[in-house]
Design a protein around this motif. Sequence first.
Motif, mmCIF file in Angstrom:
data_model
loop_
_atom_site.group_PDB
_atom_site.id
_atom_site.type_symbol
_atom_site.label_atom_id
_atom_site.label_comp_id
_atom_site.label_asym_id
_atom_site.label_seq_id
_atom_site.Cartn_x
_atom_site.Cartn_y
_atom_site.Cartn_z
ATOM 1 N N LYS A 148 0.848 -1.185 0.000
ATOM 2 C CA LYS A 148 0.000 0.000 0.000
ATOM 3 C C LYS A 148 0.885 1.237 0.000
ATOM 4 C CE LYS A 148 -3.564 -2.498 2.598
ATOM 5 N NZ LYS A 148 -4.374 -2.540 3.846
ATOM 6 N N GLU A 149 0.278 2.383 0.222
ATOM 7 C CA GLU A 149 1.062 3.619 0.290
ATOM 8 C C GLU A 149 2.080 3.520 1.421
ATOM 9 O OE1 GLU A 149 1.076 6.299 -1.694
ATOM 10 O OE2 GLU A 149 -0.270 5.158 -2.984
ATOM 11 N N THR A 150 3.280 3.993 1.154
ATOM 12 C CA THR A 150 4.350 3.915 2.135
ATOM 13 C C THR A 150 4.834 5.305 2.501
ATOM 14 O OG1 THR A 150 5.944 3.656 0.324
ATOM 15 C CG2 THR A 150 5.118 1.646 1.356
ATOM 16 N N SER A 151 5.638 5.365 3.529
ATOM 17 C CA SER A 151 6.104 6.644 4.056
ATOM 18 C C SER A 151 6.833 7.457 3.005
ATOM 19 C CB SER A 151 7.031 6.406 5.248
ATOM 20 O OG SER A 151 7.602 7.622 5.677
ATOM 21 N N SER A 152 6.388 8.698 2.826
ATOM 22 C CA SER A 152 7.042 9.585 1.862
ATOM 23 C C SER A 152 8.340 10.150 2.426
ATOM 24 C CB SER A 152 6.096 10.730 1.492
ATOM 25 O OG SER A 152 5.746 11.475 2.650
ATOM 26 N N GLU A 153 8.565 9.927 3.739
ATOM 27 C CA GLU A 153 9.782 10.444 4.350
ATOM 28 C C GLU A 153 10.980 9.523 4.117
ATOM 29 O OE1 GLU A 153 8.982 11.009 8.446
ATOM 30 O OE2 GLU A 153 7.434 12.541 8.115
ATOM 31 N N ILE A 154 10.716 8.335 3.584
ATOM 32 C CA ILE A 154 11.782 7.372 3.320
ATOM 33 C C ILE A 154 12.139 7.419 1.841
ATOM 34 C CG2 ILE A 154 12.463 4.953 3.400
ATOM 35 C CD1 ILE A 154 12.118 6.292 6.133
ATOM 36 N N GLU A 223 15.908 0.490 15.476
ATOM 37 C CA GLU A 223 15.246 1.682 15.999
ATOM 38 C C GLU A 223 14.276 2.316 15.007
ATOM 39 O OE1 GLU A 223 18.317 4.333 17.228
ATOM 40 O OE2 GLU A 223 19.080 2.999 18.804
ATOM 41 N N ASN A 224 14.236 1.793 13.780
ATOM 42 C CA ASN A 224 13.401 2.406 12.742
ATOM 43 C C ASN A 224 12.344 1.452 12.194
ATOM 44 O OD1 ASN A 224 16.384 3.650 12.426
ATOM 45 N ND2 ASN A 224 14.854 5.224 11.968
ATOM 46 N N ARG A 225 12.036 0.418 12.929
ATOM 47 C CA ARG A 225 11.070 -0.554 12.440
ATOM 48 C C ARG A 225 9.639 -0.068 12.668
ATOM 49 N NH1 ARG A 225 14.476 -5.943 14.444
ATOM 50 N NH2 ARG A 225 16.211 -5.575 12.995
ATOM 51 N N ARG A 226 8.718 -0.721 11.954
ATOM 52 C CA ARG A 226 7.291 -0.378 12.007
ATOM 53 C C ARG A 226 7.041 1.063 11.540
ATOM 54 N NH1 ARG A 226 4.817 -4.588 14.357
ATOM 55 N NH2 ARG A 226 6.026 -5.882 15.816
ATOM 56 N N MET A 227 7.879 1.495 10.605
ATOM 57 C CA MET A 227 7.722 2.838 10.025
ATOM 58 C C MET A 227 7.488 2.761 8.513
ATOM 59 S SD MET A 227 10.806 4.729 12.144
ATOM 60 C CE MET A 227 10.739 6.166 11.056
ATOM 61 N N GLY A 228 7.241 1.544 8.002
ATOM 62 C CA GLY A 228 6.982 1.383 6.571
ATOM 63 C C GLY A 228 8.228 1.285 5.718
ATOM 64 N N ILE A 229 9.391 1.115 6.343
ATOM 65 C CA ILE A 229 10.638 1.063 5.573
ATOM 66 C C ILE A 229 10.732 -0.223 4.753
ATOM 67 C CG2 ILE A 229 13.155 1.003 5.769
ATOM 68 C CD1 ILE A 229 12.783 2.766 8.317
ATOM 69 N N GLY A 230 10.411 -1.362 5.379
ATOM 70 C CA GLY A 230 10.411 -2.621 4.635
ATOM 71 C C GLY A 230 9.421 -2.586 3.490
ATOM 72 N N ALA A 231 8.239 -2.025 3.736
ATOM 73 C CA ALA A 231 7.222 -1.927 2.685
ATOM 74 C C ALA A 231 7.722 -1.057 1.535
ATOM 75 C CB ALA A 231 5.930 -1.358 3.264
#
Length: 284
Positions: A148-154, A223-231
Amino acid sequence: MEFRNLADLNITGLLSVFNLSFSDYLVPFHLTLEQLTSKINAEKIDMNLSVGAFQSNQIVGFILHAEKVEDRKRIVYNAGTGVTPEYRGQGLVRKMYDYIIPMLRDRKTDILALEVIEGNEPAIRAYTNLGFKISRKLLCFKGNIETKETSSEINVQQLDHFQWKTFKSFWDIEPSWQSSVIVLDQMRNDLVILGAYEMTELVGYAIFNPAIGKVYQVAVNKENRRMGIGAKLFKVIGEMSAGSVVVMNNVDDSSENTSQFLRKIGLENWVSQFEMANNINIES
């Protein structure tokens, strides 16, 4: 029956017995000459450490071995064992190990390692009887990526080299042999390295072979998990694979978060393997 190493074996002869041995395997597969050559080179298979069973100078069984030294341990990995259907039931795998293990001990080998498909009970029994013990379960995934849509900050960008020191700091589990540093270094020209950045900080990565749709490694900073990085990483992989099936093999089943994530993005655990190890140098 004669047993000897494979240093003088023509690769075409190995290809023939390899494909015949795996033609009726639980997960049948067939390699081309180019694919077998690539496997030998990438997995650092050493024909001097590999062994074959020969009947009238015709190879009818084999064990392919690769070697690495890690944490001051010499590890020999079984990259493939096969016996042609006609010669099964004669204990050739044990006989080949009986032949090669004294030579491996002379090399100060500490550990023999291999993988076997869950459900292949005859092979599991045979390896157990040889002294191998199950060390972990590995899950193999495949499917079409659905993100789905993922973090635009990554921001995801391709990297020009492996940053192993940083990558390893993201690990919870050790990759299996085929996704290990020693193998991926050999395959660099075939791989795309994706780095996920938050501002200027590398917070995740993935290693992907777009030609065969295979993900070898993916990890995110703790420290950066569950932020949509893997997605976000898999979204890019999905775009690169243009809707084709993507495979990620040998995910340690103790990493439940990884398995749940892969299922969430559309991949299914279609087969599982056991990693087995045998300490052949316990006296040291």
